[in-house]
Design an enzyme around this catalytic site. Structure first.
Site, PDB file in Angstrom:
ATOM      1  CB  THR A 112      -9.322 -48.185  19.618  1.00  0.00           C
ATOM      2  OG1 THR A 112      -8.167 -46.938  19.452  1.00  0.00           O
ATOM      3  CG2 THR A 112      -9.385 -49.853  18.769  1.00  0.00           C
ATOM      4  CB  THR A 119      -7.310 -47.688  16.659  1.00  0.00           C
ATOM      5  OG1 THR A 119      -6.944 -46.756  16.947  1.00  0.00           O
ATOM      6  CG2 THR A 119      -5.736 -49.029  16.418  1.00  0.00           C
ATOM      7  CG  ASP A 146       0.218 -48.183  21.030  1.00  0.00           C
ATOM      8  OD1 ASP A 146      -0.256 -47.254  21.908  1.00  0.00           O
ATOM      9  OD2 ASP A 146      -0.889 -48.943  19.804  1.00  0.00           O
ATOM     10  CB  SER A 171      -2.115 -53.826  19.353  1.00  0.00           C
ATOM     11  OG  SER A 171      -3.567 -53.170  20.445  1.00  0.00           O
ATOM     12  N   GLY A 210     -10.393 -47.593  23.690  1.00  0.00           N
ATOM     13  CA  GLY A 210      -9.688 -47.440  25.313  1.00  0.00           C
ATOM     14  C   GLY A 210      -8.437 -47.043  25.555  1.00  0.00           C
ATOM     15  N   GLY A 211      -7.346 -47.286  24.447  1.00  0.00           N
ATOM     16  CA  GLY A 211      -6.394 -47.398  24.617  1.00  0.00           C
ATOM     17  C   GLY A 211      -5.389 -48.969  25.703  1.00  0.00           C
TER      18      GLY A 211
HETATM   19  N1  GLY Z   1      -3.521 -48.495  19.699  1.00  0.00           N
HETATM   20  C1  GLY Z   1      -4.030 -49.031  21.147  1.00  0.00           C
HETATM   21  C2  GLY Z   1      -3.955 -49.891  20.469  1.00  0.00           C
HETATM   22  O1  GLY Z   1      -3.790 -50.179  19.543  1.00  0.00           O
HETATM   23  O2  GLY Z   1      -3.752 -50.678  22.040  1.00  0.00           O
END
Ligand code: GLY
Length: 582
Positions: A394, A412, A436, A465, A486-487
């Site tokens: 992201t 992202t 996700d 998310s 950073g997910g």
């Molecule tokens: N794809 C990671 C997030 O949206 O949290």
């Protein structure tokens, strides 16, 4: 395809007709921006406005818009389009994200949700095999994982409603179009990131065709990466706005690519896509107001929840990154991630207990479950009950203009380069965001996150998310704009930047540089960046934590207003980041 600069020019020149084209060299020879590495502990300072982003050229384009009289939203739109060209691993047209917009004159903050949506043909079981077991490849490596992209619709909505009105939408697309047409110099993060995901990208001929030289060799330092098809797609958006993306040839090509990769998207899914405005999540921390992104992001809810828990401890006294502070933060993180797993999902489909999760009383309850001396094993942690109180991927950038309007934008493709698939003939890198969703109970996604029914896959549903564009206000005035990639680590990264500033009096550069830690309940390990002292690690282990050192987490791009000054810090954990002010 990396090509000679001139080759494509005639083609696009033909398309562009009366466009006044910027000289090719302009993008590459811009005055060296004030880059983050310059300022590890001192912020970049400006008087009028600033853009802090993960890629310097896109930040410069945003600042140019500010200098031309555009507001923070105009600058954000131009920066976001530019990063689809200059930071293709995360900047995008084929993904989605969230934008917070603060309008200074109205003292109002708006959340724009342009998260990807599952196609209408999505089913709850889509990522499972016949035995009901999650098959990660379906969600992460096939067309089934591609959500309907939201970025173009989101940027358009932001511009139409909150732009200055002085600069046409197409004018904000133009710099990106020129960069795609004329090419960018391959170096730094672009080359490293392409190398890291080479196997995933090489799977798709249309992607190979973009990121390889004509002779099939990999891009080298100094090569010019021309993205001709992307320039053409941007030209359609320049001419027709979102219709140039969601309808006609671009939409058809996206659908073909997704379907050829095993997906289920239709042209109606693209035609029907809508970016929406949502009520921001609000909280307070030691007298400051926190404003962040609501569901379908879990980010804002859990940042407020974590700050509420931590407000009950004297972190200033226990000290920045001391074993005691890290212990308390970690135990709070575990409780928050237990709740994330259970409660949150797309607000258009499930009722999210936002009020309960963000209430101070609920935090008081949760705090009682924290042993200040010992780590509680993750297996012993269950989600709390907020209902009684119910009344490396992201990229983030932050913008402020001379009038105090501001944007915090995180968007992202999910993985670095998303699915890795470029829709042939469009230059658009497609996301794999639908990973996700919680494919089934107990099955972790690529970030190790689990979930339940609230975040189950569903037709036209948005996956949960962690993206957390966030603003902090002091005495009613905008104080801080921040966010990170950073997910699953986004939430905890943003939390630590806020705490470093409010609890420990750090400036934005120091707050960004400080060693970061992360716990997300599962796996039951406390991840710490390199640089935490062995003494601290040893104390944490004595408290029962399993500590694992790992490389850098997050890439925060932060702005703070200090008296009359704008202070910015671009994270030095990635190369090419920039804080540029004027
Ligand atoms: N794809 C990671 C997030 O949206 O949290």
């Amino acid at each position: 395809m990396a090509q000679q600069v001139g080759q494509l020019k005639a083609f696009i020149l033909g398309l562009c007709g009366a466009l006044v084209l910027a000289p090719v060299a302009q993008a590459q020879t811009a005055a060296e921006p004030v880059v983050a590495g310059y300022a590890r502990t001192l912020p970049v300072v400006a008087k009028n406005g600033m853009v802090v982003a993960q890629e310097a050229e896109a930040a410069r384009i945003g600042v140019d818009v500010l200098k031309r009289g555009g507001n923070a939203v105009d600058a954000a739109v131009a920066t976001a389009f530019a990063m689809a060209v200059t930071l293709p691993r995360a900047g995008n047209l084929g993904g989605g994200g969230f934008m917070l917009v603060h309008l200074a004159s109205q003292k109002k903050t708006i959340a724009i949700d342009y998260r990807e949506v599952a196609p209408a043909a999505m089913t709850k079981e889509i990522f499972l095999d016949a035995a009901g077991k999650f098959v990660p490849e379906k969600a992460q490596a096939s067309g089934l994982g591609v959500g309907v992209p939201g970025t173009v619709a989101g940027l358009y909505l932001a511009h139409q409603k909150y732009g200055s009105g002085k600069i046409e939408f197409g004018e904000l697309v133009r710099p990106a179009m020129l960069l795609a047409r004329d090419g960018i110099v391959a170096r730094g993060d672009l080359l490293t990131s392409l190398q890291e995901v080479k196997a995933r990208l090489d799977k798709w001929p249309a992607t190979r065709a973009v990121f390889q030289n004509k002779d099939g060799s990999a891009l080298r330092e100094g090569d010019i990466l021309v993205q001709a098809d992307l320039a053409t797609t941007l030209w359609r958006i320049f001419q027709r706005g979102p219709q140039g993306f969601y309808e006609g040839e671009t939409a058809e090509r996206i659908v073909n690519a997704v379907r050829n990769a095993g997906g289920i998207m239709g042209t109606d899914d693209l035609r029907d896509y809508k970016a929406v405005e949502r009520e921001v999540v609000r909280g307070t921390y030691r007298g400051r107001e926190i404003v962040s992104m609501p569901p379908p992001s879990s980010g804002g809810v859990h940042i407020v929840q974590l700050l509420n828990i931590l407000e009950g401890y004297d972190l200033k006294k226990s000290g920045a990154n001391s074993a005691q502070t890290i212990h308390l933060m970690t135990e709070a993180m575990k409780l928050a991630y237990a709740d994330r797993e259970k409660y949150l999902g797309d607000p258009d489909f499930v009722k999210n207990p936002v009020t309960g999760l963000t209430s101070k009383k609920y935090a008081d309850d949760l705090r009682k479950r924290i042993d200040p001396e010992r780590a509680t094993p993750s297996k012993d942690i269950r989600a709390g009950d907020p209902l009684p109180y119910e009344s490396d991927q992201t990229t983030h950038f932050s913008v402020i203009d001379k009038d105090g309007n501001a944007v915090a934008n995180t968007y992202t493709l999910n993985f670095s380069y998303g699915l890795g698939l470029i829709a042939a003939g469009t230059g658009i890198m497609l996301n794999n965001e639908l990973d996700d969703f919680a494919a089934t109970v107990g099955a972790p996604n690529a970030f190790g996150l689990m979930g339940g029914d609230a975040n189950a896959p569903g037709a036209r549903k948005r996956p949960l998310s962690s993206m957390s564009p966030t603003m902090v206000f002091k005495d009613g005035q905008l104080d801080l704009i921040t966010g990170s990639p950073g997910g699953s680590r986004i939430i905890t990264t943003v939390l630590q930047v806020i705490s470093n500033i409010i609890d420990h009096g750090m400036n934005v550069a120091e707050a960004s540089e400080a060693v970061r830690v992360h716990h997300q309940l599962y796996p039951d390990e406390l991840r710490v960046e390199r640089g935490l002292s062995p003494d601290t690690i040893s104390l944490l282990e004595k408290k029962g934590h399993t500590v694992r050192e790992q490389k850098a987490m997050g890439s925060t791009q932060t702005i703070q207003r200090v008296n009359d000054e704008i202070q910015g810090a671009a994270d030095t954990r990635q190369t090419g980041t920039a804080a540029i002010g004027y």
